[in-house]
Structure formats: C-alpha cells, structure tokens
Design a protein around this motif. Structure first.
Motif, PDB file in Angstrom:
ATOM      1  N   SER A   2       0.764  -1.296  -0.086  1.00  0.00           N
ATOM      2  CA  SER A   2       0.134  -0.060   0.036  1.00  0.00           C
ATOM      3  C   SER A   2       1.047   1.357  -0.118  1.00  0.00           C
ATOM      4  O   SER A   2       2.060   1.302   0.370  1.00  0.00           O
ATOM      5  N   TYR A   3       0.165   2.242  -0.238  1.00  0.00           N
ATOM      6  CA  TYR A   3       0.926   3.609  -0.533  1.00  0.00           C
ATOM      7  C   TYR A   3       0.685   4.518   0.650  1.00  0.00           C
ATOM      8  O   TYR A   3      -0.389   4.883   0.905  1.00  0.00           O
ATOM      9  N   SER A   4       1.763   4.971   1.379  1.00  0.00           N
ATOM     10  CA  SER A   4       1.702   5.306   2.449  1.00  0.00           C
ATOM     11  C   SER A   4       2.723   6.502   2.687  1.00  0.00           C
ATOM     12  O   SER A   4       3.755   6.416   2.098  1.00  0.00           O
ATOM     13  N   SER A  16       2.388  10.294   0.516  1.00  0.00           N
ATOM     14  CA  SER A  16       2.259   9.011   0.008  1.00  0.00           C
ATOM     15  C   SER A  16       2.425   8.831  -1.567  1.00  0.00           C
ATOM     16  O   SER A  16       2.840   7.647  -1.935  1.00  0.00           O
TER      17      SER A  16
ATOM     18  N   ARG B 247      -3.589   0.727  -3.414  1.00  0.00           N
ATOM     19  CA  ARG B 247      -4.197   1.103  -2.305  1.00  0.00           C
ATOM     20  C   ARG B 247      -3.422   2.050  -1.519  1.00  0.00           C
ATOM     21  O   ARG B 247      -2.499   2.173  -1.119  1.00  0.00           O
ATOM     22  N   GLU B 249      -3.042   4.917   1.403  1.00  0.00           N
ATOM     23  CA  GLU B 249      -3.302   5.020   2.795  1.00  0.00           C
ATOM     24  C   GLU B 249      -2.823   6.518   3.330  1.00  0.00           C
ATOM     25  O   GLU B 249      -1.839   6.979   3.111  1.00  0.00           O
TER      26      GLU B 249
END
Lengths: 192, 250
Positions: A2-4, A16, B247, B249
């Motif tokens: 996931s991109y954070s 992100s 995805r 966040e």
C-alpha cells in the motif's frame, strides 16, 4: 503493498505519492504531468524549508550524496527523479514565482522561495525591530551572518534584496551605499 | 291480473323508486368500504410510525438492520424514499431521506476531490473508507450496499455516476461521464489483481491479447483518458499504473 507516508531519517514526512513508482516518470499525459509537477514543487519547497536549503541545481538529481537524496531518490522502490524531469518542474516553479533562476540567464540552478519575498520582508523587519537595529545602517553581511544566529542566517543576497525592496516600497527600509558595497536602514513606523 | 311491474305511469315511478334505493344501497356499501380502507390505512400509518420511532436509530446506525429493512421494503414493493410528499412519508418519518441525500453529497465530495489523482475512477472499498472517514464516528457505519443505493438516487441529476463491475467481485465507481470500453474494463480488472500495475505482457499472457491490442488499450487509457500513470523505470521496462486500483493510505 500500500502507498503511505514515510518519515525520512532527517525527520521529514514524505507524502504517499512519493511511494508511487510512476511519480518518477515524466508523464506524457499533460493533465497527469500537471498534477505530478504540482506535487513535486510542493514537496521540493516543503523539504527545502525543512532543511533550510535555498538553492537547487539540476545536478542534485544527477549525482547522489547531496542533501536532496531523501526526496529525489526512493531506494525502497528503486526509483529516482531524473534531471530532465526536474528541469521541467523547475521551469514550472519559476513560472509560478515559487523559484527564480539564479544566476539569471541559465536554467540549471534556482533559488527557492519557500517563503515569498513578502514573507521574508516581514521576517526581516521583525528581526531588525526585535534586535534593536531600527535606524542603524546595516550591511547585507550583518544580516546574512549575524552574531546571534537568526532565521535570516545564510539567506542568499538575491532573496534578501527582494525582501528589502518590498520594505523600501512601503517606506519601511532604505537602501544605502556603504564603504564595502550596499547597506540598508530599517525605518520605524511613525504615526501609528 | 297484474303483471309484476305493472303498466302505465305508476309502474314507471315504481321502477325509478327502486333504482334510487339500489343506488343508495350501493353508495352506502362503497362508503363502508372506503371507511374500512381509511381505517386500514390509519392502522398501517400508526404501525409505521411506531416502527419508525422504535427502529429509526437502528436503521440509521446499524448497516445490517438497514439492509434488512431495505430488502423488506423491496419485497413488498415499497420504496422507502418515494411517496406523495417531498421525500415521501416513509423517508420523512425515518429521516432516511436526509440520510441518503447526505450520503450522496459525501460520495460526490470524495469522488470530486480524488478525481485529480484517479481520473474519475475510484475503487469501491476506498470510496467507502473515505466516505466513512468524512462522516466520522458519529455518522455510523456505511456499507458498500448503502453507497450503491445512494448512487442510484444520484442518477436523476445526470452527473453520470455509475457502479462498474470489474470482475472477481471488485467494483469501481466512475464519476466522469466517460464510457469505458470493454478492453478498458479488462485492463482495470488486471490492474486490480496486480495492485494497480499493468503491462502489455500481462495482458498478452493472462488475457491472450495480441501485443497491438494491449498497446492500444494502454495508450488510450494513458493519453486519452488519463486513467493510468506511466512508469518508465519499471524493472521489466515500461509499466502502467491505475491509481484507482492502488491501495492508498492517508
């Protein structure tokens, strides 16, 4: 995956989008590139402010081992920003007055305005006021290399000059020729 | 000898008389029926008001209960949002109208504010997550089902909001009036499987596409629609990323 967001060793919070592989490629879709450019310029200014960096050169994206590595290289996904992409971003920043080519007449190095000249003018005037230097004649060196470090320490003369010009226009400062170049006198506001 | 109805003027009068009494009787009967119906309706309304006041909070707070309620309404052919008055009295009593419109506004909010990043295509899970975040804890839980229903109520506005099925149970919401062709839907489905990344090779090996078809579909999505991003530093050469299938966040 996931991109954070991610915090760098120097304590800077990366957005992100910095984790997205495609962010490092110059997009052929103009609209997409406009979004990327805007994100890059915001990131560059925020990082420059975090690290108090005033100058950015195209070489900073070419070679590693400079203060910009944390944002121009993402080793976690093995991507980096290339100089031709950076050049496009800088051009956009200059057109939006977020940076200025310095020295003039070249396009490989800029001064970054993470504070606008107007904002620097306020900082400068408050500094002169709080240090009791109103009405005294100061050289540029007195400001950029003060005995007591200030927010203005190491500020490039080109930015300082713009800030002083803002103050001159509203009669809060005066440019004065001094023995070894230029000086400035800050004028206290009267009648208010 | 008399014939039953008789003859002459007297008989005519008699016939009129009996017709009149039949009419009266019939009136009386229909009046009773109408009254009866009124009674039933009043009972129904009372029951509904009781139901609404007892369950309103559950309907607004509990997504499972809300889902059951909507299903019950559908089986008996009642639309909880429709009715004679603005919003309908179901909606009025349950405050469900406001609830639905509010959700609609929040959906539009999320779709519009993420449009820059995703080109007007958002994954259902992310939309639900972001809408929930916008509503905060006090807003109660919102499900995919609620979002789909709410998007249907947006239809008359003609904004072109649509729920797309991209295969393997994944849904996306399109908020730009752009038609997705079949090839683009396939690209989206592959991107979903791959966390957002698509390449020509993936389309060729997984969907038995020809290289030309794969290239054309990806180029269209990239240049014409702005629905994907280009990555020239991919380990395999060049890849395309569909941001709505990544995805995020935040």
């Amino acid at each position: 995956m996931s991109y954070s967001t991610h915090t760098t060793p120097s304590g800077f919070l990366l957005p992100s989008i910095h984790a997205a592989q495609a962010f490092y490629t110059k997009q052929r879709n103009q609209q997409t590139q406009a979004i990327f450019t805007e994100n890059w310029s915001r990131l560059i200014l925020a990082y420059a402010r975090h690290k108090r960096l005033f100058t950015l050169r195209l070489e900073d994206a070419e070679t590693s081992g400079n203060p910009w590595d944390e944002i121009f290289r993402n080793t976690r996904i093995n991507r980096r920003l290339f100089p031709n992409h950076l050049s496009h971003i800088l051009q956009d920043m200059v057109s939006k007055n977020l940076a200025v080519y310095d020295p003039p007449k070249q396009t490989s190095s800029v001064l970054l305005f993470w504070r606008t000249p107007e904002e620097w003018a306020d900082v400068l005037y408050e500094w002169a006021d709080s240090t009791g230097l109103m009405n005294s004649i100061l050289t540029f060196y007195d400001i950029t290399e003060p005995v007591v470090p200030s927010q203005l320490s190491d500020i490039p003369v080109a930015i300082l000059r713009r800030a002083i010009n803002v103050l001159v226009k509203v009669n809060r400062a005066q440019l004065i020729a001094v023995a070894d170049g230029e000086g400035v006198r800050f004028l206290a506001q009267t009648g208010r | 000898m008399h014939r039953l109805g008789g003859v002459g003027l007297a008989a005519f009068e008699r016939q009129q008389q009996s017709q009149k009494s039949f009419a009266e009787l019939s009136n009386e009967l229909s009046q009773t029926q109408v009254n009866h119906l009124h009674d039933q309706l009043a009972q129904f309304r009372n029951a509904l008001i009781r139901f609404a006041s007892t369950h309103r909070d559950s309907i607004r707070r509990d997504p499972k209960f809300r889902h059951e309620f909507q299903r019950m309404c559908a089986t008996i052919g009642v639309d909880p949002l429709a009715g004679p008055r603005k919003g309908g009295w179901w909606a009025e009593m349950l405050n469900l109208g406001d609830w639905n419109y509010e959700l609609g506004v929040q959906i539009v909010d999320v779709c519009v504010s993420t449009r820059e990043r995703n080109g007007g295509l958002i994954e259902m899970g992310e939309l639900v997550r972001m809408v929930s975040k916008l509503r905060g804890v006090a807003g109660g839980v919102v499900t995919e089902d609620d979002v789909i229903r709410s998007i249907k109520t947006l239809k008359p506005l003609g904004a072109g909001y649509e729920v797309l099925d991209v295969g393997s149970g994944k849904k996306m919401v399109r908020s730009v009036p752009k038609e997705l062709d079949e090839d683009q839907s396939v690209v989206l489905a592959v991107a979903q499987e791959e966390g957002g990344r698509v390449t020509e090779d993936l389309l060729i090996s997984r969907r038995r596409w020809t290289p030309e078809r794969a290239r054309a579909a990806l180029e269209n999505m990239l240049l014409r629609d702005g629905l994907c991003w280009l990555d020239e530093q991919d380990e395999e050469g060049v890849s395309y990323w569909v941001p709505s299938a990544m995805r995020w966040e935040e």
